[in-house]
Write an enzyme that holds these catalytic residues in place. Sequence first.
Site, PDB file in Angstrom:
ATOM      1  N   LYS A 116       0.810  -1.214   0.000  1.00 22.49           N
ATOM      2  CA  LYS A 116       0.000   0.000   0.000  1.00 22.49           C
ATOM      3  C   LYS A 116       0.843   1.264   0.000  1.00 22.49           C
ATOM      4  O   LYS A 116       0.469   2.271  -0.613  1.00 22.49           O
ATOM      5  CB  LYS A 116      -0.941  -0.008   1.205  1.00 22.49           C
ATOM      6  CG  LYS A 116      -1.952  -1.156   1.209  1.00 22.49           C
ATOM      7  CD  LYS A 116      -2.869  -1.059   2.407  1.00 22.49           C
ATOM      8  CE  LYS A 116      -3.860  -2.214   2.456  1.00 22.49           C
ATOM      9  NZ  LYS A 116      -3.228  -3.495   2.798  1.00 22.49           N
ATOM     10  N   GLU A 200      -2.370   6.197   8.714  1.00 22.03           N
ATOM     11  CA  GLU A 200      -3.144   7.185   7.976  1.00 22.03           C
ATOM     12  C   GLU A 200      -4.087   7.939   8.901  1.00 22.03           C
ATOM     13  O   GLU A 200      -4.470   7.447   9.970  1.00 22.03           O
ATOM     14  CB  GLU A 200      -3.955   6.519   6.876  1.00 22.03           C
ATOM     15  CG  GLU A 200      -3.132   5.894   5.779  1.00 22.03           C
ATOM     16  CD  GLU A 200      -3.989   5.235   4.719  1.00 22.03           C
ATOM     17  OE1 GLU A 200      -3.448   4.954   3.640  1.00 22.03           O
ATOM     18  OE2 GLU A 200      -5.177   4.993   4.960  1.00 22.03           O
ATOM     19  N   HIS A 235     -13.808  -3.291   9.813  1.00 19.32           N
ATOM     20  CA  HIS A 235     -13.190  -2.943   8.530  1.00 19.32           C
ATOM     21  C   HIS A 235     -13.477  -3.980   7.449  1.00 19.32           C
ATOM     22  O   HIS A 235     -12.816  -3.995   6.417  1.00 19.32           O
ATOM     23  CB  HIS A 235     -11.679  -2.750   8.682  1.00 19.32           C
ATOM     24  CG  HIS A 235     -11.298  -1.807   9.782  1.00 19.32           C
ATOM     25  ND1 HIS A 235     -11.594  -0.463   9.749  1.00 19.32           N
ATOM     26  CD2 HIS A 235     -10.677  -2.021  10.961  1.00 19.32           C
ATOM     27  CE1 HIS A 235     -11.154   0.110  10.854  1.00 19.32           C
ATOM     28  NE2 HIS A 235     -10.609  -0.812  11.606  1.00 19.32           N
ATOM     29  N   ARG A 297      -7.540  -8.177  -8.594  1.00 24.16           N
ATOM     30  CA  ARG A 297      -8.258  -9.445  -8.747  1.00 24.16           C
ATOM     31  C   ARG A 297      -9.744  -9.147  -8.883  1.00 24.16           C
ATOM     32  O   ARG A 297     -10.164  -7.996  -8.783  1.00 24.16           O
ATOM     33  CB  ARG A 297      -8.022 -10.328  -7.518  1.00 24.16           C
ATOM     34  CG  ARG A 297      -8.367  -9.608  -6.211  1.00 24.16           C
ATOM     35  CD  ARG A 297      -8.334 -10.505  -4.997  1.00 24.16           C
ATOM     36  NE  ARG A 297      -8.381  -9.768  -3.750  1.00 24.16           N
ATOM     37  CZ  ARG A 297      -9.457  -9.244  -3.196  1.00 24.16           C
ATOM     38  NH1 ARG A 297     -10.615  -9.331  -3.817  1.00 24.16           N
ATOM     39  NH2 ARG A 297      -9.395  -8.610  -2.041  1.00 24.16           N
TER      40      ARG A 297
END
Length: 667
Positions: A116, A200, A235, A297
């Site tokens: 990421k 973040e 999440h 994907r």
Amino acid sequence: MFRKILIANRGEIACRIIRTARRMGVATVAVHSDADRAALHVEMADEAIRIGPAEAAKSYLNIPVIIEAARASGAEAVHPGYGFLSENPDFVEAVEAAGLVFIGPSAGAIRAMGLKDAAKALMEKAGVPVVPGYHGEGQEAAFLAGEAEAIGYPVLIKARAGGGGKGMRRVERSADFAAALESARREAESAFGDGRVLVEKYMAKPRHIEVQVFGDRHGNVVHLFERDCSLQRRHQKVIEEAPAPGMTEEMRAAMGAAAVRAAAAIGYSGAGTVEFIVDVSEGLRQDRFYFMEMNTRLQVEHPVTEAITGLDLVEWQLRVAAGEPLPKRQEELAIDGWAFEARLYAENPARDFLPATGRLSAFDMPDVLDQAGGARVDSGVRAGDLVTPYYDPMIAKVITHGRTRGEALAKLETALEQCRVGGVTINAGFLARLCRLPAFADGDVDTGLIGRAGEGVLADPEPSEEAFALAALCALGFLAAPADADPWGHIRGFRLWGDATRTVFLDHGGTEHALRVATSGMDRFRITHDGVATDIHVQSTDGRSVRADFDGHTLPAKVHRDGADIVVFFGGHSHAFALAEAAGHHGEAAAGGDRLTAPMPGLVRIVSAEPGARVAKGDALVTMEAMKMELVLAAPRDGVVAAVPVAVGDQVAEGALLVSLEPEEAA
């Protein structure tokens, strides 16, 4: 087009790929572990090959064995599905080195988006907005804590590899950062083999909106519009929809263009999803969406995109992998109606979404609601199958489509109420209650909606007296199918010399209930429970489907009995009962009194308890890993630890003793 493909996956996605391949005249090869030797995807495929024991690391993640299976079967290409090896660039290279085609993007594209932090740096160069935060190489705990302070709390710690909410922790204050970081790293290392993280800014009111993209090997890239995946817990996505509520054409164009730039920047081929986090504290705005990550994907939620576009994305995958150009250009794509997908899990929402294992004694999914495809069920299980602790507990997806959002949502609620599963606890009732949340019905969604909904949305309602009555009649055999065509065989409860009365003891949720059942005529009964009498006339039954009259109100129901276990499906809810003499096999398995036991089979990861140590109620004593989740088990009360019969690395069975406390009078 390929003549034969191997599917390097299991469960519902393997079954879904087989259906499209069969329609296209492509033969399929399934692979399976020992735990899946009788699985539905094995039965559906044209041929199947064993690849190892139940543990995923020794079977579905075993690259050399899967490659050998593909070679031995004569397959020309390999479809990875999602999860397992679908985003592993080493697997792509191994497939291609074997002279086979990987049905998906290149290894380079997967690597570019696989981490990421690196992906965010690449996206910034491509002009795609990214979330404010730290995405660098520094991984020292003190350094990351400093970065979190600079970003400003609350922050989100995220694994730099993988997805699915694994290795992700929200941190509200600096005092909690170190423990959250350690837990996130541990989970990420277990799930992805990479414990590195990024930090973040956590947004107060975020929405998770993603864009489906598709590229081919001729340089073409299109987007197939957006999906809103904001209804989440831990999440993880719970209900997804397409298109996103409140989306304007201008913002859709801006997000779609950004997603296409992201895919084009890495020369993407095949199906992919660009995920954005959107700050909706001031509504949907074009300057408030940020790149989170790209899933290289097919996504779990791809059916909602298929529903609104009328396309088969697996067919597109096969055609693109075979070298064909994209079947449609951007200007040929359009949105038709609205679609929802709900993920049906073997789990207990009332027990913090604890995954459930066991045999599916009943598995009745909703009927198609209309001829236009109003309901679709993608599943990889059927009645009699075993839900094991080795794999993800998702057992099905329920998808509905309608002309409007309201119509599609109403169909979803109805379909979820028709999900009738016995033997294993599922989340269908929880999902149906989410459909009825006023904010969700109005399209006012964000990732914190479930948390704000409170405890009421989690637990199934207590059984009505009618449900208790049906369970009692089922327990006594009064709802069994007639044995033969003899009219006397259809008479239940008939007695020449007055009422007959019997008492049955049922366990529900660990509480024993006594019910007096009195016959008052042919197929007529009076059930007394806790001083309340319920009159019922059984009008018809075949042993499963029942029509009964309750004081002049005729209602349908379904019942299912498996040994001592009884499930009643009534009024849009399912209620599990057990004959009281067998209830020792039911009730709480996790914590209570002086003992802390394993709620399900799993691996002991951390042992924080020591004999002789004093603990307080709620203290973390043992951390287990099961079904791709980390479970932290806490002290059931204040006390002193008497014994800890397990150690780190132990594989324990459900109900195994983990920690015992000294009796309260001794403590």
